[in-house]
Scaffold this motif. Sequence first.
Motif, mmCIF file in Angstrom:
data_model
loop_
_atom_site.group_PDB
_atom_site.id
_atom_site.type_symbol
_atom_site.label_atom_id
_atom_site.label_comp_id
_atom_site.label_asym_id
_atom_site.label_seq_id
_atom_site.Cartn_x
_atom_site.Cartn_y
_atom_site.Cartn_z
ATOM 1 N N SER A 153 25.537 8.369 33.564
ATOM 2 C CA SER A 153 24.728 8.823 32.452
ATOM 3 C C SER A 153 25.330 9.976 31.791
ATOM 4 O O SER A 153 25.322 10.165 30.426
ATOM 5 C CB SER A 153 23.244 8.853 32.826
ATOM 6 O OG SER A 153 22.682 7.600 33.232
ATOM 7 N N TYR A 154 25.962 10.683 32.434
ATOM 8 C CA TYR A 154 26.469 12.031 32.063
ATOM 9 C C TYR A 154 27.953 12.049 31.745
ATOM 10 O O TYR A 154 28.430 13.179 32.009
ATOM 11 C CB TYR A 154 25.764 13.270 33.055
ATOM 12 C CG TYR A 154 24.340 13.433 32.682
ATOM 13 C CD1 TYR A 154 23.726 13.810 31.709
ATOM 14 C CD2 TYR A 154 23.672 13.006 33.971
ATOM 15 C CE1 TYR A 154 22.633 14.219 31.682
ATOM 16 C CE2 TYR A 154 22.143 13.120 33.665
ATOM 17 C CZ TYR A 154 21.759 13.571 32.823
ATOM 18 O OH TYR A 154 20.178 13.707 32.705
ATOM 19 N N GLU A 155 28.458 11.032 31.752
ATOM 20 C CA GLU A 155 30.124 10.879 31.596
ATOM 21 C C GLU A 155 30.699 11.607 30.652
ATOM 22 O O GLU A 155 31.688 11.887 30.533
ATOM 23 C CB GLU A 155 30.429 9.442 31.529
ATOM 24 C CG GLU A 155 29.909 8.570 30.538
ATOM 25 C CD GLU A 155 30.275 7.151 30.886
ATOM 26 O OE1 GLU A 155 31.051 6.624 31.621
ATOM 27 O OE2 GLU A 155 29.071 6.197 30.426
ATOM 28 N N ASP A 156 29.991 11.702 29.390
ATOM 29 C CA ASP A 156 30.387 12.180 28.363
ATOM 30 C C ASP A 156 30.042 14.061 28.259
ATOM 31 O O ASP A 156 30.274 14.707 27.481
ATOM 32 C CB ASP A 156 29.920 11.866 26.942
ATOM 33 C CG ASP A 156 30.488 10.670 26.730
ATOM 34 O OD1 ASP A 156 31.311 10.421 26.030
ATOM 35 O OD2 ASP A 156 29.898 9.375 27.161
ATOM 36 N N TYR A 184 24.881 9.872 23.039
ATOM 37 C CA TYR A 184 24.708 10.604 21.615
ATOM 38 C C TYR A 184 23.505 11.245 21.425
ATOM 39 O O TYR A 184 23.103 11.529 20.318
ATOM 40 C CB TYR A 184 24.530 9.220 20.953
ATOM 41 C CG TYR A 184 26.001 8.324 21.007
ATOM 42 C CD1 TYR A 184 26.997 8.634 20.212
ATOM 43 C CD2 TYR A 184 26.122 6.991 21.812
ATOM 44 C CE1 TYR A 184 28.129 7.910 20.519
ATOM 45 C CE2 TYR A 184 27.123 6.377 21.843
ATOM 46 C CZ TYR A 184 28.162 6.779 21.148
ATOM 47 O OH TYR A 184 29.512 6.266 21.413
ATOM 48 N N ALA A 185 22.817 11.479 22.320
ATOM 49 C CA ALA A 185 21.649 12.485 22.518
ATOM 50 C C ALA A 185 20.502 12.050 21.623
ATOM 51 O O ALA A 185 20.185 12.739 20.550
ATOM 52 C CB ALA A 185 22.026 14.026 21.712
ATOM 53 N N ILE A 186 20.136 10.887 22.045
ATOM 54 C CA ILE A 186 18.926 9.866 21.095
ATOM 55 C C ILE A 186 17.872 9.425 22.318
ATOM 56 O O ILE A 186 17.567 8.193 22.131
ATOM 57 C CB ILE A 186 19.566 8.861 20.394
ATOM 58 C CG1 ILE A 186 20.607 7.917 21.270
ATOM 59 C CG2 ILE A 186 20.175 9.457 19.116
ATOM 60 C CD1 ILE A 186 21.053 6.618 20.406
ATOM 61 N N PRO A 187 17.277 10.530 23.114
ATOM 62 C CA PRO A 187 16.441 10.090 24.249
ATOM 63 C C PRO A 187 15.369 9.359 23.911
ATOM 64 O O PRO A 187 14.801 8.458 24.654
ATOM 65 C CB PRO A 187 16.023 11.465 25.078
ATOM 66 C CG PRO A 187 16.230 12.420 24.004
ATOM 67 C CD PRO A 187 17.532 12.011 23.117
ATOM 68 N N LYS A 222 24.743 0.119 17.443
ATOM 69 C CA LYS A 222 25.734 -0.426 16.566
ATOM 70 C C LYS A 222 26.350 0.659 15.703
ATOM 71 O O LYS A 222 27.672 0.742 15.506
ATOM 72 C CB LYS A 222 25.210 -1.523 15.870
ATOM 73 C CG LYS A 222 24.830 -2.994 16.291
ATOM 74 C CD LYS A 222 24.236 -3.908 15.364
ATOM 75 C CE LYS A 222 23.902 -5.308 16.133
ATOM 76 N NZ LYS A 222 23.699 -6.297 15.278
ATOM 77 N N TRP A 223 25.716 1.542 15.256
ATOM 78 C CA TRP A 223 26.021 2.743 14.265
ATOM 79 C C TRP A 223 26.797 3.385 15.288
ATOM 80 O O TRP A 223 27.873 4.142 14.542
ATOM 81 C CB TRP A 223 24.724 3.387 13.504
ATOM 82 C CG TRP A 223 25.283 4.266 12.502
ATOM 83 C CD1 TRP A 223 25.289 3.706 11.284
ATOM 84 C CD2 TRP A 223 25.500 5.770 12.608
ATOM 85 N NE1 TRP A 223 25.499 4.997 10.355
ATOM 86 C CE2 TRP A 223 25.956 5.982 11.274
ATOM 87 C CE3 TRP A 223 25.448 6.549 13.798
ATOM 88 C CZ2 TRP A 223 26.195 7.408 11.200
ATOM 89 C CZ3 TRP A 223 25.888 7.904 13.569
ATOM 90 C CH2 TRP A 223 26.390 8.388 12.169
ATOM 91 N N VAL A 224 26.319 4.223 16.408
ATOM 92 C CA VAL A 224 27.124 5.063 17.046
ATOM 93 C C VAL A 224 28.338 4.647 17.819
ATOM 94 O O VAL A 224 29.479 5.361 17.777
ATOM 95 C CB VAL A 224 26.162 5.738 18.187
ATOM 96 C CG1 VAL A 224 24.803 6.547 17.485
ATOM 97 C CG2 VAL A 224 25.721 4.708 19.040
ATOM 98 N N GLU A 229 31.011 8.835 17.020
ATOM 99 C CA GLU A 229 30.698 10.096 16.909
ATOM 100 C C GLU A 229 30.256 10.559 18.210
ATOM 101 O O GLU A 229 29.269 9.642 18.979
ATOM 102 C CB GLU A 229 29.431 10.275 15.818
ATOM 103 C CG GLU A 229 30.014 10.114 14.313
ATOM 104 C CD GLU A 229 29.075 10.686 13.462
ATOM 105 O OE1 GLU A 229 27.905 11.188 13.915
ATOM 106 O OE2 GLU A 229 29.387 10.551 12.216
ATOM 107 N N LYS A 230 30.406 11.742 18.618
ATOM 108 C CA LYS A 230 30.013 12.389 19.811
ATOM 109 C C LYS A 230 29.119 13.445 19.777
ATOM 110 O O LYS A 230 28.976 14.045 18.660
ATOM 111 C CB LYS A 230 31.127 12.820 20.597
ATOM 112 C CG LYS A 230 32.318 12.161 20.875
ATOM 113 C CD LYS A 230 31.957 11.095 22.024
ATOM 114 C CE LYS A 230 33.002 10.155 22.544
ATOM 115 N NZ LYS A 230 32.829 9.249 23.379
ATOM 116 N N ALA A 231 28.130 13.307 20.488
ATOM 117 C CA ALA A 231 26.775 14.375 20.394
ATOM 118 C C ALA A 231 27.130 15.914 20.621
ATOM 119 O O ALA A 231 26.976 16.841 19.805
ATOM 120 C CB ALA A 231 25.976 14.398 21.359
#
Length: 327
Positions: A153-156, A184-187, A222-224, A229-231
Amino acid sequence: MIDGHGDDIYSYEGIRMNFSSNIYAHADLSGLEAHLCRHLNAIRSYPEPSPRSLEKMIANEYGIDADEVLVTSGATDAIYLIAQAFRDRKTYHVFHPTFSEYEDACRMYGYEEQPNGAIGWLCNPNNPTGKVMTEDSIIEASKCHDFLVVDQSYEDYTMCRLPQPDEMLGHCNIMQIHSMTKQYAIPGLRIGYITASASVIKYLRQQQRPWAVNTLAIEAGKWVVSHREKAIPDLPSYLEETQRLRGQLNAIEGVVAFPTQTNFFLCTLEQATAAELKAYLAKEHGILIRDASNFRGLTPHHFRLATQSPEENDALVEAITQFFQQR
């Protein structure tokens, strides 16, 4: 675990700075928000029973087949789906201390814990320690289990190289969990996916309920993916700030901030409990931290922090310094 996770800001009033969630708090989501506003009418229709369109997009990013991807309603949904699907294996092993939901999910479906249980679970980078396992270590660990579930989950949130899905698919007993929620920081949207061999994904898909992922989450996914885009806009600088914060905390007598390879890390207090510090910071400074005492293998003195802005980090250090001064 319903209670006891981080980000319990709803339990407090006046929180100004939140160090309790590992998810990057300063992401620019304006583009995604505008896109979702333009597609709100999509909620008038059912989502895809299984979001195959998004799975194809994710597969294309990795250069794998769409049948090797299964989209879920967040990483936690993936955890419980895997536990449910393989409950006939009956035994599990979790590499502690780590995220509690692996153990909770196994207990829900009647597993028993054993050192070399049929289903092994590990988190990489690990929550709450921030440590990263190498690909060789993961493959070696997989030899002890019928299946090894690797939650990435925290790979980025790390500069360390992690095993990619196309590299792991040759190991048919390894499943990887990925969290678009965290990437993408969308919890609030709850979206993630599993990558594994086509046979494993086919079996999991048969266990998954229809319409498991809602329309807006699919649209966001789909959008991200299409915008890539990276958070976190500057990960190296963010992780440098993490080490600066650790250094400042270790300079406070009575605090030990442990090494990490990501943006969050464990700390321990020598002469106070994490609960006492958490209550003080919330009440007196509007700062929220994660009491880590309920992680199996940790103590009432452990707490976890996730790096924020330099200004917020300095405020935290000053507040913890004052905590010890007033004792």
